[in-house]
Enzyme design. Structure first.
Site, PDB file in Angstrom:
ATOM      1  N   LYS A  22       0.840  -1.214   0.000  1.00  0.00           N
ATOM      2  CA  LYS A  22       0.000   0.000   0.000  1.00  0.00           C
ATOM      3  C   LYS A  22       0.861   1.243   0.000  1.00  0.00           C
ATOM      4  O   LYS A  22       0.666   2.165  -0.796  1.00  0.00           O
ATOM      5  CB  LYS A  22      -0.911   0.019   1.222  1.00  0.00           C
ATOM      6  N   ASN A  23       1.844   1.286   0.899  1.00  0.00           N
ATOM      7  CA  ASN A  23       2.616   2.516   1.076  1.00  0.00           C
ATOM      8  C   ASN A  23       3.631   2.751  -0.027  1.00  0.00           C
ATOM      9  O   ASN A  23       4.352   3.752  -0.019  1.00  0.00           O
ATOM     10  CB  ASN A  23       3.272   2.514   2.460  1.00  0.00           C
ATOM     11  N   CYS A 116      -5.894   7.602   8.901  1.00  0.00           N
ATOM     12  CA  CYS A 116      -6.030   7.047  10.252  1.00  0.00           C
ATOM     13  C   CYS A 116      -5.792   8.125  11.304  1.00  0.00           C
ATOM     14  O   CYS A 116      -4.882   8.932  11.159  1.00  0.00           O
ATOM     15  CB  CYS A 116      -5.012   5.932  10.481  1.00  0.00           C
ATOM     16  N   ARG A 121      -1.341  14.927  12.753  1.00  0.00           N
ATOM     17  CA  ARG A 121      -0.556  14.550  11.559  1.00  0.00           C
ATOM     18  C   ARG A 121      -0.424  15.776  10.649  1.00  0.00           C
ATOM     19  O   ARG A 121      -0.990  15.828   9.568  1.00  0.00           O
ATOM     20  CB  ARG A 121      -1.222  13.395  10.825  1.00  0.00           C
TER      21      ARG A 121
HETATM   22  C1  EPZ Z   1       3.708   7.058   6.267  1.00  0.00           C
HETATM   23  O1  EPZ Z   1       2.813   8.058   6.751  1.00  0.00           O
HETATM   24  C2  EPZ Z   1       2.871   5.780   6.158  1.00  0.00           C
HETATM   25  N1  EPZ Z   1       1.770   6.004   5.261  1.00  0.00           N
HETATM   26  C3  EPZ Z   1       2.326   5.413   7.539  1.00  0.00           C
HETATM   27  O2  EPZ Z   1       1.640   4.167   7.428  1.00  0.00           O
HETATM   28  C4  EPZ Z   1       3.479   5.217   8.490  1.00  0.00           C
HETATM   29  O3  EPZ Z   1       2.981   4.989   9.769  1.00  0.00           O
HETATM   30  C5  EPZ Z   1       4.364   6.484   8.500  1.00  0.00           C
HETATM   31  O4  EPZ Z   1       4.789   6.816   7.175  1.00  0.00           O
HETATM   32  C6  EPZ Z   1       5.605   6.302   9.350  1.00  0.00           C
HETATM   33  O5  EPZ Z   1       6.335   5.213   8.933  1.00  0.00           O
HETATM   34  C7  EPZ Z   1       1.999   5.932   3.935  1.00  0.00           C
HETATM   35  O6  EPZ Z   1       3.090   5.718   3.460  1.00  0.00           O
HETATM   36  C8  EPZ Z   1       0.826   6.113   3.050  1.00  0.00           C
HETATM   37  P1  EPZ Z   1       5.443  10.626   8.238  1.00  0.00           P
HETATM   38  P2  EPZ Z   1       3.215   9.606   6.739  1.00  0.00           P
HETATM   39  O7  EPZ Z   1       5.262  11.856   7.431  1.00  0.00           O
HETATM   40  O8  EPZ Z   1       3.917   9.916   5.475  1.00  0.00           O
HETATM   41  C9  EPZ Z   1       5.239  13.931  11.693  1.00  0.00           C
HETATM   42  C10 EPZ Z   1      -0.113   2.635   7.655  1.00  0.00           C
HETATM   43  O9  EPZ Z   1      -0.578   2.075   8.667  1.00  0.00           O
HETATM   44  N2  EPZ Z   1       5.126  14.916  10.588  1.00  0.00           N
HETATM   45  O10 EPZ Z   1       6.706   9.872   8.102  1.00  0.00           O
HETATM   46  O11 EPZ Z   1       2.023  10.367   7.097  1.00  0.00           O
HETATM   47  C11 EPZ Z   1       3.982  13.067  11.808  1.00  0.00           C
HETATM   48  O12 EPZ Z   1       2.986  13.698  12.545  1.00  0.00           O
HETATM   49  C12 EPZ Z   1       0.238   4.128   7.713  1.00  0.00           C
HETATM   50  O13 EPZ Z   1       0.093   2.059   6.588  1.00  0.00           O
HETATM   51  C13 EPZ Z   1       5.144  16.256  10.884  1.00  0.00           C
HETATM   52  O14 EPZ Z   1       5.252  16.653  12.050  1.00  0.00           O
HETATM   53  O15 EPZ Z   1       4.242   9.626   7.973  1.00  0.00           O
HETATM   54  C14 EPZ Z   1       4.511  11.819  12.453  1.00  0.00           C
HETATM   55  O16 EPZ Z   1       4.542  11.990  13.839  1.00  0.00           O
HETATM   56  C15 EPZ Z   1      -0.193   4.789   8.972  1.00  0.00           C
HETATM   57  N3  EPZ Z   1       5.014  17.136   9.862  1.00  0.00           N
HETATM   58  C16 EPZ Z   1       5.921  11.716  11.899  1.00  0.00           C
HETATM   59  O17 EPZ Z   1       6.262  12.996  11.389  1.00  0.00           O
HETATM   60  C17 EPZ Z   1       4.894  16.733   8.551  1.00  0.00           C
HETATM   61  O18 EPZ Z   1       4.771  17.570   7.646  1.00  0.00           O
HETATM   62  C18 EPZ Z   1       6.080  10.688  10.780  1.00  0.00           C
HETATM   63  O19 EPZ Z   1       5.168  10.989   9.767  1.00  0.00           O
HETATM   64  C19 EPZ Z   1       4.885  15.359   8.272  1.00  0.00           C
HETATM   65  C20 EPZ Z   1       5.002  14.452   9.307  1.00  0.00           C
END
Ligand code: EPZ
Length: 440
Positions: A22-23, A116, A121
């Site tokens: 998916k990701n 989710c 986020r």
């Molecule tokens: C990706 O989400 C995945 N989703 C998530 O999988 C996964 O949990 C996550 O990466 C971490 O590995 C997809 O790839 C579609 P991040 P993403 O940006 O891109 C903070 C699943 O179950 N952050 O790496 O949203 C954020 O709040 C899903 O398949 C900011 O603060 O994750 C989080 O605490 C759930 N500002 C952390 O960084 C931003 O602009 C990591 O988020 C972006 C993120």
């Protein structure tokens, strides 16, 4: 919507091929917008989130349809650069279209993404990266209006290795004049798959998988044929199912190196795991035992997406295991549901302590989010009696057919569609009606 009926207490045995990731496929579907022409995505999982991406692509004027099991996307007729709120709210990954639409059209209009509920986020890192490339972004009451007469290559330093912000920066940088260097980039395998797809389309990108990704932008991109990598989190879910229920299984079509932290944890708990080429075999005979603290971290650390399913596998282990959720603030929503089965888990902020119990019992459960829902399936396999799992729309977002895959491993899992509207499946009257229907 329907429910899953899981009869627990049986050991598992079998073999299953792991679905596409998916990701990985979600950012790749956004990236098709950069490629003028036809893209054929093989091993593309059939998920609710993929359906949402298809709806967005069609809304933008692209064609997207399934042909002989592959998803064929043609963006030549794209004629729109705005995405309506209801499509944006369907999933978190909708925001990845921002970088691609901006690079292709020089403008984009969309609202904040859904997805989710794992705590706050924000997308501040996405917007900072796009602004660094020269985009002018205005937030008008939750609608983002983005303009970029010309995107220019630059150095982008991410304050944390966000997966989504790295993907958005890569896509926008493909449309920028000159070279972009993304520092402190996310290193997830899905980023490497995105790079591989874009390079097949004619892009010049290197460094994915490391903390520094370099994009030489401004090159016209064309269509390609690409096979999506396997879903390491779906694989982690199936491994955890065998660990929870006992037995043995073989997963095929998966890159075991991407699961090293997960297999290390399961081995430490007492599973026997063998990995070679693209297969992982797992066996669990004796009672599992507690392991050292599990701390979630960006790749190659322990994946936050596997936290819930590993927790479910350790519910009947001997001793106590500590989990520390470092990525998301609110990713223990499955804990209260697991407690209905007799699990003993104490949560304090980002820390959860799983105290192993002798046994679990079946219960009526509701998925709270994608991975939380998968954890309920894993726990139900280890419980005595039958469990009913509702709110399947969460699980369908990321698992093509979790019942099918668990049945391939010998589990007794049935999906029962129900007439009740979404959210009402677990009501007592609905259960009564279902009991009659199932007994007929
Ligand atoms: C990706 O989400 C995945 N989703 C998530 O999988 C996964 O949990 C996550 O990466 C971490 O590995 C997809 O790839 C579609 P991040 P993403 O940006 O891109 C903070 C699943 O179950 N952050 O790496 O949203 C954020 O709040 C899903 O398949 C900011 O603060 O994750 C989080 O605490 C759930 N500002 C952390 O960084 C931003 O602009 C990591 O988020 C972006 C993120």
């Amino acid at each position: 919507m329907g429910i899953l009926l899981v009869d627990g207490g049986r050991t598992l045995q079998g073999q299953v091929e792991v679905q596409g990731a998916k990701n990985s496929v979600l950012p790749i579907l956004a990236a098709t917008i950069l490629a003028c022409g036809q893209c054929v995505i093989k091993h593309c999982p059939r998920l609710r989130d993929v359906d949402a991406s298809i709806q967005i692509l069609r809304h933008l004027g692209c064609s997207a349809q399934w042909e002989s099991g592959a998803l064929v996307v043609d963006t030549a007729q794209m004629n729109c650069c705005s995405i309506p709120d209801e499509l944006m709210r369907e999933m978190r990954s909708s925001v990845i279209f921002l970088g691609a639409v901006l690079a292709r059209c020089g403008q984009a209009e969309l609202s904040y993404p859904g997805g989710c509920e794992l705590g706050p986020r924000p997308i501040d890192l996405h917007l900072t990266a796009l602004r660094a490339l020269g985009a002018d972004i205005e937030d008008r009451g939750g609608t983002l209006r983005c303009q970029a007469e010309k995107l220019c290559g630059t150095e982008i330093v991410l304050s944390l290795p966000s997966v989504g912000a790295t993907e958005n920066a890569i896509l926008a940088a493909c449309g920028a004049e000159g070279t972009t260097v993304i520092c402190n980039a996310a290193r997830e395998p899905e980023i490497m798959d995105l790079q591989e797809f874009l390079v097949k389309c004619g892009a010049r990108i290197h460094g994915a998988g490391s903390s520094t990704v370099t994009v030489e932008g401004g090159r016209p991109l064309h269509g390609c044929v690409h096979r999506c990598i396997a879903d390491r989190i779906a694989a982690a879910t199936l491994l955890s199912a065998v660990a929870a229920a006992g037995g043995e299984a073989v997963l095929t079509g998966v890159d075991y190196r991407q699961l090293s932290t997960v297999t290390a944890a399961l081995s430490e708990a007492g599973c026997r795991i063998r990995s070679q080429n693209s297969t992982i075999s797992i066996a669990r005979r004796d009672r599992l035992h507690c392991i050292r603290p599990v701390r979630t971290a960006p790749y190659p650390g322990f994946p936050t997406d596997a936290q819930a399913v590993l927790m479910a596998a350790l519910l009947r282990s001997a001793g106590a295991t500590v989990f520390v959720e470092n990525i998301f603030e609110n990713r223990y929503r499955h804990v209260d549901e697991l407690a209905r089965m007799g699990a003993d888990i104490r949560v304090e902020g980002r820390v959860a302590v799983v105290c192993g119990v002798e046994s679990l019992h079946g219960a009526t459960l509701r998925s709270t989010d994608l991975r939380g829902g998968a954890a309920l399936c894993v726990a139900a396999l280890a419980a005595q009696g039958q469990s009913e799992i509702g709110e399947l729309h969460h699980i369908d977002r990321g698992y093509e057919d979790i019942a099918r895959d668990l049945r391939a491993l010998g589990a007794s899992v049935r999906r029962v569609e129900s007439e009740e509207p979404h959210g009402e499946e677990n009501k007592p009257e609905a259960q009564a009606k279902r009991k009659i229907r199932l007994s007929v």
